[in-house]
Design an enzyme around this catalytic site. Structure first.
Site, mmCIF file in Angstrom:
data_model
loop_
_atom_site.group_PDB
_atom_site.id
_atom_site.type_symbol
_atom_site.label_atom_id
_atom_site.label_comp_id
_atom_site.label_asym_id
_atom_site.label_seq_id
_atom_site.Cartn_x
_atom_site.Cartn_y
_atom_site.Cartn_z
ATOM 1 N N ASP A 120 0.877 -1.167 0.000
ATOM 2 C CA ASP A 120 0.000 0.000 0.000
ATOM 3 C C ASP A 120 0.918 1.222 0.000
ATOM 4 O O ASP A 120 1.752 1.378 0.899
ATOM 5 C CB ASP A 120 -0.882 -0.007 1.254
ATOM 6 C CG ASP A 120 -1.934 1.099 1.252
ATOM 7 O OD1 ASP A 120 -1.623 2.218 0.770
ATOM 8 O OD2 ASP A 120 -3.048 0.859 1.746
ATOM 9 N N TYR A 215 -10.951 14.154 -5.953
ATOM 10 C CA TYR A 215 -10.063 13.576 -6.959
ATOM 11 C C TYR A 215 -9.366 14.684 -7.749
ATOM 12 O O TYR A 215 -8.151 14.663 -7.939
ATOM 13 C CB TYR A 215 -10.851 12.678 -7.910
ATOM 14 C CG TYR A 215 -10.023 12.143 -9.058
ATOM 15 C CD1 TYR A 215 -9.228 11.012 -8.886
ATOM 16 C CD2 TYR A 215 -10.027 12.770 -10.305
ATOM 17 C CE1 TYR A 215 -8.449 10.524 -9.936
ATOM 18 C CE2 TYR A 215 -9.258 12.289 -11.354
ATOM 19 C CZ TYR A 215 -8.469 11.172 -11.163
ATOM 20 O OH TYR A 215 -7.701 10.698 -12.201
ATOM 21 N N LYS A 219 -5.285 15.602 -7.955
ATOM 22 C CA LYS A 219 -4.458 15.640 -9.155
ATOM 23 C C LYS A 219 -3.794 17.004 -9.336
ATOM 24 O O LYS A 219 -2.667 17.099 -9.851
ATOM 25 C CB LYS A 219 -5.294 15.272 -10.381
ATOM 26 C CG LYS A 219 -5.712 13.804 -10.398
ATOM 27 C CD LYS A 219 -4.502 12.877 -10.318
ATOM 28 C CE LYS A 219 -4.883 11.410 -10.389
ATOM 29 N NZ LYS A 219 -3.687 10.521 -10.329
ATOM 30 N N ILE A 248 -9.936 8.327 -20.427
ATOM 31 C CA ILE A 248 -9.394 7.065 -20.924
ATOM 32 C C ILE A 248 -10.457 5.974 -20.825
ATOM 33 O O ILE A 248 -11.183 5.897 -19.832
ATOM 34 C CB ILE A 248 -8.164 6.623 -20.108
ATOM 35 C CG1 ILE A 248 -7.151 7.772 -19.977
ATOM 36 C CG2 ILE A 248 -7.491 5.421 -20.739
ATOM 37 C CD1 ILE A 248 -5.971 7.444 -19.079
ATOM 38 N N THR A 250 -11.281 2.648 -19.758
ATOM 39 C CA THR A 250 -10.788 1.609 -18.849
ATOM 40 C C THR A 250 -11.990 0.882 -18.250
ATOM 41 O O THR A 250 -13.146 1.246 -18.501
ATOM 42 C CB THR A 250 -9.963 2.221 -17.703
ATOM 43 O OG1 THR A 250 -10.810 3.074 -16.910
ATOM 44 C CG2 THR A 250 -8.793 3.040 -18.235
#
Length: 311
Positions: A120, A215, A219, A248, A250
């Site tokens: 981790d 998030y 970033k 992307i 995914t």
């Protein structure tokens, strides 16, 4: 005419002063000549085209390397000649997974190695021990791709402190601790290297229709972290840059499309190429930033977003 003459006279006088400064005498050759000679030597030793993109025999750590973008980039590094050590929190990659395919290909086809280590990235002690063990075994570490990260889409008014701490812990602190562990081994061995932190276009803009405040903040923090690490570690010959992908395709985005089908068209329409990207489209960027092809590049963000942020 008179103005031009004055400027020319001033330039000539300034140039003469520069040419007569004493420190130049202490160097046996100028820096420019030394660089030129090194380029000549490099060209004489070339056995392949574009050798500056080669990662032959270099040792690269890839966090988040068991799957997704991290694994795709790891395969590109192997193809460029690197030995790769993948870090991830999975107990062990599935025997039938893409990781196994890439590891098998490294050994049978590419003449290299793909190793796996469970950790981790928030566990500073264990992370340091694993990275230190890699450096001890290989005798070096040349680079890092810090791709470990998580995502959570939750309205800001509904976010819990625990969720926020977890997001920032993995996406910011985890990236920092991974870069720190690798840089420590480089500095310990007086070895130059390149660190690549995976950011996002979401670190530059707020995504329309995508509700992920923490998030995006994480970033943005990664981009600023990279600039600061580049400034601090540049004297050791360690370069630090970021890659900021756009949307992307995914497994994660596929589930988001299932939950909100209109994103299948809204997201492509938001960039200039009117399509989504694929993990394979970031392979070249990783090789570029980790190789000598980007030897004078540090503290920079390589944003690859189909023009999303350029409107």
């Amino acid at each position: 005419m008179a103005s031009s003459l004055i400027q020319k006279t001033a330039w000539t006088a300034g140039s003469r002063a520069l040419l007569t400064r004493q420190p130049v005498r202490s160097a046996p050759i100028t820096l420019a000549r030394a660089f030129h000679q090194s380029q000549i030597q490099r060209s004489q030793n070339r056995s392949t085209l574009l050798p500056e993109f080669s990662l032959k025999d270099r040792v690269i750590v890839v966090s988040g390397g068991a799957r997704g973008v991290g694994l795709t980039q790891a395969e590109a590094l192997l193809e460029a000649g690197a030995v790769v050590h993948a870090l991830d929190r999975l107990p062990q990659p599935d025997a039938n997974s893409d990781f196994s395919r890439v590891a098998d290909r490294a050994a049978s086809e590419l003449g290299s190695r793909m190793n796996y280590h469970r950790v981790d990235v928030r566990d500073q002690k264990t992370l340091g021990e694993i990275v230190g063990g890699i450096a001890e075994k290989e005798g070096r570490i040349d680079g890092l791709i810090a791709a470990a990260g998580i995502q959570q889409e939750t309205p800001a008014l509904e976010y819990t402190a625990e969720d926020s701490d977890k997001m920032l812990g993995v996406n910011v602190t985890g990236v920092f601790m991974t870069a720190q562990a690798v840089a420590r081994e480089m500095i310990k061995r007086k070895q130059k290297g390149s660190l690549v932190l995976i950011g996002s276009m979401s670190g530059t803009v707020a995504n329309r229709g995508l509700i992920c405040p923490v998030y995006n903040a994480s970033k943005a923090a990664v981009l600023q972290l990279a600039r600061n690490l580049a400034a601090e570690w540049g004297e050791h010959g360690i370069r630090v840059n970021t890659i900021s992908p756009g949307y992307i395709v995914t497994a994660m985005t596929a589930s988001l499309f299932d939950a909100v089908p209109e994103r299948r068209t809204a997201w492509p329409d938001a960039n200039m190429l009117t399509r989504l990207s694929y993990p394979e489209e970031y392979r070249g960027a990783a090789v570029f930033l980790l190789s000598d092809a980007s030897s004078f590049m540090t503290g920079s963000d390589l944003r690859i977003d189909g023009g999303h942020c350029a409107w």
